[in-house]
Design a protein around this motif. Sequence first.
Motif, PDB file in Angstrom:
ATOM      1  N   THR A 238       0.832  -1.209   0.000  1.00 47.33           N
ATOM      2  CA  THR A 238       0.000   0.000   0.000  1.00 47.33           C
ATOM      3  C   THR A 238       0.864   1.256   0.000  1.00 47.33           C
ATOM      4  N   GLN A 239       1.925   1.232   0.782  1.00 47.35           N
ATOM      5  CA  GLN A 239       2.813   2.407   0.833  1.00 47.35           C
ATOM      6  C   GLN A 239       3.322   2.753  -0.569  1.00 47.35           C
ATOM      7  N   CYS A 240       3.670   1.726  -1.341  1.00 45.64           N
ATOM      8  CA  CYS A 240       4.161   1.966  -2.716  1.00 45.64           C
ATOM      9  C   CYS A 240       3.033   2.456  -3.618  1.00 45.64           C
ATOM     10  N   GLU A 241       1.873   1.815  -3.506  1.00 42.77           N
ATOM     11  CA  GLU A 241       0.739   2.207  -4.363  1.00 42.77           C
ATOM     12  C   GLU A 241       0.338   3.654  -4.097  1.00 42.77           C
ATOM     13  N   LYS A 242       0.287   4.003  -2.807  1.00 42.13           N
ATOM     14  CA  LYS A 242      -0.135   5.354  -2.435  1.00 42.13           C
ATOM     15  C   LYS A 242       0.906   6.402  -2.837  1.00 42.13           C
ATOM     16  N   MET A 243       2.140   5.925  -3.050  1.00 34.61           N
ATOM     17  CA  MET A 243       3.177   6.862  -3.499  1.00 34.61           C
ATOM     18  C   MET A 243       3.254   6.896  -5.015  1.00 34.61           C
ATOM     19  N   ASP A 244       2.223   6.304  -5.655  1.00 32.13           N
ATOM     20  CA  ASP A 244       2.114   6.347  -7.122  1.00 32.13           C
ATOM     21  C   ASP A 244       3.255   5.651  -7.834  1.00 32.13           C
ATOM     22  N   ILE A 245       3.845   4.646  -7.202  1.00 34.95           N
ATOM     23  CA  ILE A 245       4.840   3.834  -7.904  1.00 34.95           C
ATOM     24  C   ILE A 245       4.070   2.866  -8.801  1.00 34.95           C
ATOM     25  N   PRO A 246       4.331   2.856 -10.116  1.00 33.60           N
ATOM     26  CA  PRO A 246       3.555   1.972 -10.992  1.00 33.60           C
ATOM     27  C   PRO A 246       3.854   0.492 -10.756  1.00 33.60           C
ATOM     28  N   PHE A 247       2.811  -0.330 -10.874  1.00 30.20           N
ATOM     29  CA  PHE A 247       2.949  -1.780 -10.789  1.00 30.20           C
ATOM     30  C   PHE A 247       2.671  -2.359 -12.176  1.00 30.20           C
ATOM     31  N   LEU A 248       3.556  -3.209 -12.691  1.00 31.13           N
ATOM     32  CA  LEU A 248       3.333  -3.883 -13.970  1.00 31.13           C
ATOM     33  C   LEU A 248       2.354  -5.033 -13.767  1.00 31.13           C
ATOM     34  N   SER A 249       1.469  -5.236 -14.741  1.00 29.82           N
ATOM     35  CA  SER A 249       0.556  -6.378 -14.626  1.00 29.82           C
ATOM     36  C   SER A 249       1.193  -7.645 -15.191  1.00 29.82           C
ATOM     37  N   TYR A 250       2.179  -7.495 -16.053  1.00 32.74           N
ATOM     38  CA  TYR A 250       2.936  -8.678 -16.497  1.00 32.74           C
ATOM     39  C   TYR A 250       4.341  -8.237 -16.893  1.00 32.74           C
ATOM     40  N   LEU A 251       5.244  -9.193 -16.940  1.00 36.50           N
ATOM     41  CA  LEU A 251       6.619  -8.890 -17.331  1.00 36.50           C
ATOM     42  C   LEU A 251       6.785  -9.263 -18.797  1.00 36.50           C
ATOM     43  N   PRO A 252       7.236  -8.317 -19.637  1.00 36.45           N
ATOM     44  CA  PRO A 252       7.432  -8.666 -21.041  1.00 36.45           C
ATOM     45  C   PRO A 252       8.396  -9.853 -21.159  1.00 36.45           C
ATOM     46  N   THR A 253       8.061 -10.813 -22.019  1.00 31.30           N
ATOM     47  CA  THR A 253       9.009 -11.919 -22.222  1.00 31.30           C
ATOM     48  C   THR A 253      10.094 -11.484 -23.201  1.00 31.30           C
ATOM     49  N   GLU A 254       9.799 -10.452 -23.983  1.00 24.48           N
ATOM     50  CA  GLU A 254      10.797  -9.884 -24.891  1.00 24.48           C
ATOM     51  C   GLU A 254      11.763  -9.036 -24.047  1.00 24.48           C
ATOM     52  N   VAL A 255      12.940  -9.588 -23.799  1.00 23.30           N
ATOM     53  CA  VAL A 255      13.855  -8.926 -22.862  1.00 23.30           C
ATOM     54  C   VAL A 255      14.301  -7.546 -23.336  1.00 23.30           C
ATOM     55  N   GLN A 256      14.302  -7.345 -24.657  1.00 29.22           N
ATOM     56  CA  GLN A 256      14.746  -6.051 -25.161  1.00 29.22           C
ATOM     57  C   GLN A 256      13.853  -4.920 -24.635  1.00 29.22           C
ATOM     58  N   LEU A 257      12.565  -5.216 -24.475  1.00 30.99           N
ATOM     59  CA  LEU A 257      11.626  -4.206 -23.961  1.00 30.99           C
ATOM     60  C   LEU A 257      12.018  -3.781 -22.538  1.00 30.99           C
ATOM     61  N   ILE A 258      12.482  -4.747 -21.765  1.00 28.76           N
ATOM     62  CA  ILE A 258      12.904  -4.431 -20.390  1.00 28.76           C
ATOM     63  C   ILE A 258      14.187  -3.596 -20.429  1.00 28.76           C
ATOM     64  N   SER A 259      15.132  -4.037 -21.255  1.00 25.75           N
ATOM     65  CA  SER A 259      16.412  -3.323 -21.344  1.00 25.75           C
ATOM     66  C   SER A 259      16.226  -1.904 -21.867  1.00 25.75           C
ATOM     67  N   ASP A 260      15.226  -1.724 -22.756  1.00 28.94           N
ATOM     68  CA  ASP A 260      14.974  -0.386 -23.303  1.00 28.94           C
ATOM     69  C   ASP A 260      14.314   0.539 -22.278  1.00 28.94           C
ATOM     70  N   ALA A 261      13.495  -0.037 -21.433  1.00 34.45           N
ATOM     71  CA  ALA A 261      12.677   0.803 -20.544  1.00 34.45           C
ATOM     72  C   ALA A 261      13.376   1.180 -19.239  1.00 34.45           C
ATOM     73  N   TYR A 262      14.284   0.328 -18.781  1.00 30.77           N
ATOM     74  CA  TYR A 262      14.847   0.548 -17.449  1.00 30.77           C
ATOM     75  C   TYR A 262      16.368   0.609 -17.466  1.00 30.77           C
ATOM     76  N   ASN A 263      16.910   1.320 -16.515  1.00 26.25           N
ATOM     77  CA  ASN A 263      18.362   1.375 -16.368  1.00 26.25           C
ATOM     78  C   ASN A 263      18.924   0.125 -15.700  1.00 26.25           C
ATOM     79  N   LEU A 264      18.128  -0.459 -14.830  1.00 27.88           N
ATOM     80  CA  LEU A 264      18.589  -1.649 -14.115  1.00 27.88           C
ATOM     81  C   LEU A 264      17.399  -2.360 -13.482  1.00 27.88           C
ATOM     82  N   VAL A 265      17.653  -3.602 -13.097  1.00 33.57           N
ATOM     83  CA  VAL A 265      16.615  -4.412 -12.456  1.00 33.57           C
ATOM     84  C   VAL A 265      17.081  -4.799 -11.056  1.00 33.57           C
ATOM     85  N   VAL A 266      16.186  -4.635 -10.082  1.00 37.76           N
ATOM     86  CA  VAL A 266      16.431  -5.166  -8.733  1.00 37.76           C
ATOM     87  C   VAL A 266      15.611  -6.450  -8.610  1.00 37.76           C
ATOM     88  N   ASP A 267      16.283  -7.560  -8.379  1.00 38.09           N
ATOM     89  CA  ASP A 267      15.609  -8.858  -8.290  1.00 38.09           C
ATOM     90  C   ASP A 267      15.398  -9.202  -6.821  1.00 38.09           C
TER      91      ASP A 267
END
Lengths: 243, 243
Positions: B117-146
């Motif tokens: 809730t703290q994240c949602e209320k701070m307007d941090i977006p939540f993805l509904s699915y993770l693209p399987t096309e990895v290039q889309l992830i690499s294009d959109a973000y600087n890095l991934v925290v796993d």
Amino acid sequence: MERTVFNSSHSKEEIQPLRYLSRAEAGAIEKDLVEEFRFGPQQLIEIWGHACATAVTKVFPRRSLLKKQPTLLVVCGCEQNGAIGLACARHLRVFEYEPTIFYPKRSSNALYRDFTTQCEKMDIPFLSYLPTEVQLISDAYNLVVDAILGVEATPGEVLEPYGTILATLKQIQIPLVRWDVETGSSDGISPDVLVSLVAPKQCATRFMGKHHLVAGRFLPYDLQKKFELNLPEYPGTDCVVSL
Amino acid sequence: MERTVFNSSHSKEEIQPLRYLSRAEAGAIEKDLVEEFRFGPQQLIEIWGHACATAVTKVFPRRSLLKKQPTLLVVCGCEQNGAIGLACARHLRVFEYEPTIFYPKRSSNALYRDFTTQCEKMDIPFLSYLPTEVQLISDAYNLVVDAILGVEATPGEVLEPYGTILATLKQIQIPLVRWDVETGSSDGISPDVLVSLVAPKQCATRFMGKHHLVAGRFLPYDLQKKFELNLPEYPGTDCVVSL
């Protein structure tokens, strides 16, 4: 109650005045944090305790202390403010100070008991009484952190044993740190360092000391906007900023 | 499993080897923290989430990012590790990054729900699915925290949807940050940044990336001594230190 300082990083174009919250506004922000944003009491005490310890470290780095040992006295009340004092003492221990705690009236609240246990298990000494001879306090410690009162204090009304303790603290010659508490009346203690836990309260306008810091970095931006806080920009990953 | 690094500030005289904890030892420290020292789960998640966000900020300051927007993807599992990811994302937002969260299986645990809730209320977006096309992830973000797995993961066993997600993350070209999790087996992902939440685990000896940080400053000294951790000295009030 307004004073012009650097504006928030979110509105760099124009200088916005920092706001000083009334008691009602401070309560409303905490209510929003807990009820709407679902911040937990354990989480908030940890955040604030850490921020207060960071503020002490910023204003009084160990190498700047006059005494050979980096001793500090943390005086804790029995409500939330006291628990923040306990968390602050623990973080000061981690920052390699030597805190001693005076916690005359222990809370039966399980959450506060856990913060107490953390300090006890970390071998932070607890005083069984506070010397009434103020010179003994000034001789033993570099500074005092006063975590007695909290926003929950009834305006103008200070119950024992805190009245006597505050009368002692009023006379000490070493620096005193406290966080700003909008109790509606002044107890005549003039702290050297004031830490505003969310945003400055109206009582902070009466502050005559040298160092006023704000510890509200964690505050969601929407709440900052709703209450028009215009908080200053925090450097790096710092959780406190000097005004 | 030992490696010689700078020793703890408490024993400056001789260099002591840093220890890499087994799964059992890591579990024993967490048990002591909770049962003996009475650290609460909300408190620990907050401390660790803050430390992970600080580690990301240290390794990837905003001005160093390749993309114009300081976008990050935080992928969260459903157990404690995922909650630490949520707290990490929130602190990264406060540090003026633009995190997006992928949290495919939400926990029904009230504590973890509050961190969500703290994240949602701070307007941090939540993805509904993770693209399987990895290039889309690499294009959109600087890095991934796993933040998928945690010490609670059963050795060698990764349940869906996490198996598919980890297969995707294995292919991304942007930096990946994770904390060390002693699952007893490697999933073949080679992170660029490893954050050891209390002290390094044995899996960290297989770490091939550039940046290994430890986030265990809050750890009571008695526990550091009991488990012979020989943690490095933390600078200033920093909650993380690079090895």
